[in-house]
Design a protein around this motif. Sequence first.
Motif, PDB file in Angstrom:
ATOM      1  N   LEU A   2       0.841  -1.196   0.000  1.00  0.00           N
ATOM      2  CA  LEU A   2       0.000   0.000   0.000  1.00  0.00           C
ATOM      3  C   LEU A   2       0.876   1.246   0.000  1.00  0.00           C
ATOM      4  N   PRO A   3       0.718   2.165  -0.962  1.00  0.00           N
ATOM      5  CA  PRO A   3       1.480   3.424  -0.925  1.00  0.00           C
ATOM      6  C   PRO A   3       1.170   4.207   0.355  1.00  0.00           C
ATOM      7  N   GLU A   4       2.191   4.854   0.916  1.00  0.00           N
ATOM      8  CA  GLU A   4       2.045   5.539   2.196  1.00  0.00           C
ATOM      9  C   GLU A   4       0.923   6.570   2.182  1.00  0.00           C
ATOM     10  N   GLU A   5       0.719   7.254   1.064  1.00  0.00           N
ATOM     11  CA  GLU A   5      -0.291   8.317   1.004  1.00  0.00           C
ATOM     12  C   GLU A   5      -1.713   7.794   1.129  1.00  0.00           C
ATOM     13  N   PHE A   6      -1.906   6.473   1.056  1.00  0.00           N
ATOM     14  CA  PHE A   6      -3.245   5.903   1.141  1.00  0.00           C
ATOM     15  C   PHE A   6      -3.535   5.266   2.505  1.00  0.00           C
ATOM     16  N   LEU A   7      -2.648   5.453   3.479  1.00  0.00           N
ATOM     17  CA  LEU A   7      -2.810   4.791   4.780  1.00  0.00           C
ATOM     18  C   LEU A   7      -4.106   5.172   5.490  1.00  0.00           C
ATOM     19  N   SER A   8      -4.602   6.380   5.272  1.00  0.00           N
ATOM     20  CA  SER A   8      -5.803   6.826   5.975  1.00  0.00           C
ATOM     21  C   SER A   8      -7.066   6.670   5.135  1.00  0.00           C
ATOM     22  N   ASN A   9      -6.979   5.956   4.023  1.00  0.00           N
ATOM     23  CA  ASN A   9      -8.115   5.789   3.113  1.00  0.00           C
ATOM     24  C   ASN A   9      -8.547   4.319   3.076  1.00  0.00           C
ATOM     25  N   PRO A  10      -9.639   3.956   3.778  1.00  0.00           N
ATOM     26  CA  PRO A  10     -10.048   2.545   3.821  1.00  0.00           C
ATOM     27  C   PRO A  10     -10.388   1.968   2.453  1.00  0.00           C
ATOM     28  N   ASN A  11     -10.876   2.798   1.538  1.00  0.00           N
ATOM     29  CA  ASN A  11     -11.197   2.299   0.199  1.00  0.00           C
ATOM     30  C   ASN A  11      -9.938   1.892  -0.562  1.00  0.00           C
ATOM     31  N   GLU A  12      -8.851   2.625  -0.364  1.00  0.00           N
ATOM     32  CA  GLU A  12      -7.584   2.263  -0.996  1.00  0.00           C
ATOM     33  C   GLU A  12      -6.978   1.038  -0.308  1.00  0.00           C
ATOM     34  N   LYS A  50      -7.935  -2.270  -1.566  1.00  0.00           N
ATOM     35  CA  LYS A  50      -7.311  -2.719  -2.810  1.00  0.00           C
ATOM     36  C   LYS A  50      -6.082  -3.591  -2.557  1.00  0.00           C
ATOM     37  N   CYS A  51      -5.539  -3.510  -1.339  1.00  0.00           N
ATOM     38  CA  CYS A  51      -4.350  -4.320  -1.043  1.00  0.00           C
ATOM     39  C   CYS A  51      -4.607  -5.366   0.025  1.00  0.00           C
ATOM     40  N   LEU A  52      -5.742  -5.281   0.730  1.00  0.00           N
ATOM     41  CA  LEU A  52      -6.111  -6.271   1.741  1.00  0.00           C
ATOM     42  C   LEU A  52      -7.440  -6.911   1.367  1.00  0.00           C
ATOM     43  N   HIS A  74       4.257  -2.962   7.591  1.00  0.00           N
ATOM     44  CA  HIS A  74       4.065  -4.239   6.896  1.00  0.00           C
ATOM     45  C   HIS A  74       3.170  -4.080   5.672  1.00  0.00           C
ATOM     46  N   ILE A  75       2.023  -3.390   5.831  1.00  0.00           N
ATOM     47  CA  ILE A  75       1.129  -3.270   4.670  1.00  0.00           C
ATOM     48  C   ILE A  75       1.693  -2.311   3.622  1.00  0.00           C
ATOM     49  N   ARG A  76       2.631  -1.465   4.035  1.00  0.00           N
ATOM     50  CA  ARG A  76       3.310  -0.617   3.044  1.00  0.00           C
ATOM     51  C   ARG A  76       4.407  -1.377   2.309  1.00  0.00           C
ATOM     52  N   GLY A  77       4.790  -2.533   2.845  1.00  0.00           N
ATOM     53  CA  GLY A  77       5.836  -3.327   2.210  1.00  0.00           C
ATOM     54  C   GLY A  77       7.235  -2.874   2.546  1.00  0.00           C
ATOM     55  N   VAL A  78       7.404  -2.142   3.678  1.00  0.00           N
ATOM     56  CA  VAL A  78       8.728  -1.615   4.033  1.00  0.00           C
ATOM     57  C   VAL A  78       9.204  -2.120   5.397  1.00  0.00           C
ATOM     58  N   LEU A 128     -13.365  -8.092  12.606  1.00  0.00           N
ATOM     59  CA  LEU A 128     -12.438  -8.525  11.569  1.00  0.00           C
ATOM     60  C   LEU A 128     -12.855  -8.012  10.195  1.00  0.00           C
ATOM     61  N   GLU A 129     -14.149  -8.028   9.911  1.00  0.00           N
ATOM     62  CA  GLU A 129     -14.612  -7.574   8.601  1.00  0.00           C
ATOM     63  C   GLU A 129     -14.469  -6.068   8.399  1.00  0.00           C
ATOM     64  N   ASN A 130     -14.197  -5.336   9.477  1.00  0.00           N
ATOM     65  CA  ASN A 130     -13.991  -3.882   9.390  1.00  0.00           C
ATOM     66  C   ASN A 130     -12.520  -3.503   9.570  1.00  0.00           C
ATOM     67  N   ALA A 131     -11.636  -4.451   9.315  1.00  0.00           N
ATOM     68  CA  ALA A 131     -10.210  -4.211   9.527  1.00  0.00           C
ATOM     69  C   ALA A 131      -9.671  -3.092   8.634  1.00  0.00           C
ATOM     70  N   PHE A 132     -10.264  -2.883   7.466  1.00  0.00           N
ATOM     71  CA  PHE A 132      -9.817  -1.806   6.566  1.00  0.00           C
ATOM     72  C   PHE A 132      -9.968  -0.454   7.255  1.00  0.00           C
ATOM     73  N   GLU A 133     -11.127  -0.258   7.913  1.00  0.00           N
ATOM     74  CA  GLU A 133     -11.349   0.981   8.651  1.00  0.00           C
ATOM     75  C   GLU A 133     -10.403   1.080   9.844  1.00  0.00           C
ATOM     76  N   ALA A 134     -10.075  -0.077  10.444  1.00  0.00           N
ATOM     77  CA  ALA A 134      -9.172  -0.089  11.602  1.00  0.00           C
ATOM     78  C   ALA A 134      -7.787   0.425  11.226  1.00  0.00           C
ATOM     79  N   TYR A 135      -7.269  -0.034  10.086  1.00  0.00           N
ATOM     80  CA  TYR A 135      -5.954   0.432   9.632  1.00  0.00           C
ATOM     81  C   TYR A 135      -5.969   1.936   9.387  1.00  0.00           C
ATOM     82  N   ALA A 136      -7.006   2.404   8.709  1.00  0.00           N
ATOM     83  CA  ALA A 136      -7.097   3.832   8.404  1.00  0.00           C
ATOM     84  C   ALA A 136      -7.189   4.654   9.687  1.00  0.00           C
ATOM     85  N   TYR A 137      -8.005   4.187  10.627  1.00  0.00           N
ATOM     86  CA  TYR A 137      -8.175   4.906  11.881  1.00  0.00           C
ATOM     87  C   TYR A 137      -6.875   4.922  12.678  1.00  0.00           C
ATOM     88  N   TYR A 138      -6.214   3.776  12.761  1.00  0.00           N
ATOM     89  CA  TYR A 138      -4.974   3.688  13.538  1.00  0.00           C
ATOM     90  C   TYR A 138      -3.893   4.611  12.993  1.00  0.00           C
TER      91      TYR A 138
END
Length: 347
Positions: free
Chosen positions: A18-28, A31-33, A64-68, A320-330
Amino acid sequence: MLYKIPKKMKALKQIGPLPEEFLSNPNEIKKCLELIEVDVPKPGPGQVLVKVNRGSMNPNDLYHIRGVYSSTLNYPYPRGVGFEGAGVVVASGGGIIGRLRLGKRVSLYNKNGMFAEYVLADALKLIVLPDDVHFQDAASSVANPITGVGMAKWAKASGSKYFFITAAAGAVARMTMRVAHSYGLKSIAIVRREEQIQLCKEEGASYVLNQSDPNFEENLTALCKEVNCTYGFDCIGGEMPLTLIRALPQGSTLCMYGYFNTGPMSFQPQKLFNGWKIAFFETEYYVNSLSLLSRFLLSREVINNVNGMFRPKVHKQFKLENAFEAYAYYSNHMTDGKIQIVVGEEN
């Protein structure tokens, strides 16, 4: 006790960085999770199967999700996500330890992915939970407490009465200060924002410096000289190590415990050639360097303080099904408290 284990389970898998600029965007992030159905894994020799209750998020989850993230750079996609959590051992792949762990409530650190209904784990690396420790607390009882204990032990072994630590308002730094204070050490907290100063004072920091202050390096240099601080921790990277090592007296050690800036780090060769030292702390490598007895004593120190010094502040929970929002929120609330991914029911 026999457990009814299904053939299939839900697991969160990463299909690409995931590109760093998309960390706060659950829709993006979607695309990677992906939350997919996979076969429940079968434990091999020395392994156990853990039915996950919940997992916790830490900064390395974002790396980890950024791949770095350095520890998982070579892990192929699709791959698991999540590192820390708690659950119940429901199957063993054989061995005395594995059989003894059956039915036990445990906390664990697992690089193969924690955000799933079931995970495999090394039977020797589990922390067995006392009855009075809830999963909510246990799921955050591995990474930060063990890191805090390890870093505090390193600081104490250096012989320096004082140590400084950057990103001091973060969970790892606050945990390290708590443990170090219990060992008789004193801390210099380095924060990034003015509003974080009071938080560090409440943690018992002897001094708090704001790195945004135009006189920060001068003030840190003077303070290190005044209190003879010869040990420091940094997790910012980039240009910060150069600033910090210039502030330390000759013969001091700067220990890197992370890298908010994932690019190159700056150091001054003249310093390193004249007695200053650089060290690197990584929790998994620290634990693996310990003997079985030392690991046991470390786990006891952590678990005996889960309801006290190591008790986490759980800020928000996501299914678990809302983990995308969890990453963005965190990504926007890293210092507010623990973010947890809930998979099962508390018991």
